[in-house]
Design an enzyme around this catalytic site. Structure first.
Site, short mmCIF file in Angstrom:
data_model
loop_
_atom_site.label_atom_id
_atom_site.label_comp_id
_atom_site.label_asym_id
_atom_site.label_seq_id
_atom_site.Cartn_x
_atom_site.Cartn_y
_atom_site.Cartn_z
N GLY A 45 0.83 -1.20 0.00
CA GLY A 45 0.00 0.00 0.00
C GLY A 45 0.86 1.24 0.00
O GLY A 45 2.01 1.22 0.46
N GLN A 50 2.85 10.10 1.12
CA GLN A 50 4.15 9.44 1.22
C GLN A 50 5.06 9.76 0.04
O GLN A 50 6.26 9.52 0.11
CB GLN A 50 3.97 7.92 1.32
CG GLN A 50 3.32 7.48 2.62
CD GLN A 50 3.15 5.98 2.65
OE1 GLN A 50 2.15 5.45 2.19
NE2 GLN A 50 4.15 5.30 3.20
N CYS A 94 5.68 0.19 7.35
CA CYS A 94 5.32 1.34 6.51
C CYS A 94 6.52 1.69 5.64
O CYS A 94 7.65 1.71 6.12
CB CYS A 94 4.93 2.52 7.40
SG CYS A 94 4.45 4.00 6.50
N LEU A 95 6.26 2.00 4.37
CA LEU A 95 7.35 2.36 3.47
C LEU A 95 8.02 3.67 3.89
O LEU A 95 9.17 3.92 3.55
CB LEU A 95 6.84 2.46 2.03
CG LEU A 95 6.35 1.13 1.43
CD1 LEU A 95 5.80 1.36 0.02
CD2 LEU A 95 7.46 0.09 1.40
N HIS A 136 -4.77 1.48 7.23
CA HIS A 136 -3.43 2.06 7.39
C HIS A 136 -3.23 3.19 6.38
O HIS A 136 -2.76 4.28 6.73
CB HIS A 136 -2.40 0.94 7.19
CG HIS A 136 -0.97 1.39 7.19
ND1 HIS A 136 -0.09 1.04 8.20
CD2 HIS A 136 -0.25 2.13 6.31
CE1 HIS A 136 1.10 1.56 7.93
NE2 HIS A 136 1.02 2.21 6.78
N GLU A 137 -3.60 2.94 5.11
CA GLU A 137 -3.39 3.95 4.06
C GLU A 137 -4.33 5.14 4.23
O GLU A 137 -3.91 6.28 4.03
CB GLU A 137 -3.54 3.32 2.67
CG GLU A 137 -2.55 2.21 2.36
CD GLU A 137 -1.09 2.58 2.62
OE1 GLU A 137 -0.71 3.76 2.49
OE2 GLU A 137 -0.31 1.67 2.95
N HIS A 140 -2.98 7.57 6.63
CA HIS A 140 -1.99 8.49 6.06
C HIS A 140 -2.66 9.76 5.54
O HIS A 140 -2.10 10.86 5.64
CB HIS A 140 -1.23 7.84 4.90
CG HIS A 140 -0.05 7.03 5.32
ND1 HIS A 140 1.06 7.57 5.93
CD2 HIS A 140 0.21 5.71 5.18
CE1 HIS A 140 1.95 6.62 6.16
NE2 HIS A 140 1.46 5.47 5.71
#
Length: 172
Positions: A45, A50, A94-95, A136-137, A140
């Site tokens: 994701g 991000q 997380c990226l 989660h996304e 963000h």
């Protein structure tokens, strides 16, 4: 085109994203670039903040089995319209916070509504990893990171590790 992923701590990751009011070709291109960036990372994701864009756009693909075809989803203005009382705990990463993981508890099932890349409204019930990932996304987009669910000491420890990583990368 692959885009650079912003690392925590960064003020852009703590801001609320703006809704998409006009689905332009530029936004569709951004979504395609985000998918490419996510797959390359590799991740399941990615949210527009991000990659430095404060727009309500997320991409995800939680298919992990090699024998299953990918299922990329592009979601403009995603919102959770219903969530189960039943909870699930997953180890999240997380990226924007590489190599850091922690257990986060969230609703096990969610009903999500969004606009697809063609401008059509979609709605789908999700469970398991898909439910965790979409929550989660969407977090963000509201300036919330998975570490915000952790106890302060653990959150500070991860933030210090990330500050060190950013300093190391800046020197390289």
């Amino acid at each position: 085109m692959k885009r650079p992923i912003i690392l925590h701590p960064d003020p852009r990751l703590k801001k609320t994203s703006d809704p998409v009011t006009d689905l332009s070709d530029d936004l569709r291109d951004l979504a395609d670039e985000m998918l490419s960036t996510m797959y390359d990372a590799p991740g399941i994701g990615l949210a527009a903040p991000q990659v430095g864009v404060l727009t309500r756009l997320i991409v995800l693909d939680c298919v992990k089995a090699d024998d299953e075809p990918p299922r990329p989803l592009i979601m403009f203005n995603p919102e959770i319209v219903a969530a189960s009382d039943t909870l699930n705990t997953y180890e999240e990463g997380c990226l924007s916070i590489p190599d850091q993981f922690a257990d986060v508890t969230r609703p096990a099932e969610v009903d999500v509504r969004w606009i697809d890349r063609d401008g059509n409204e979609q709605r789908e019930g999700m469970d398991g990893l898909w439910a965790t990932c979409v929550q989660h996304e969407i977090d963000h987009l509201d300036g919330k990171l998975f570490i915000d669910y952790l106890k302060p000491l653990k959150r500070q420890l991860i933030t210090r590790k990330m500050q060190k990583l950013k300093r190391e990368r800046a020197r390289a």
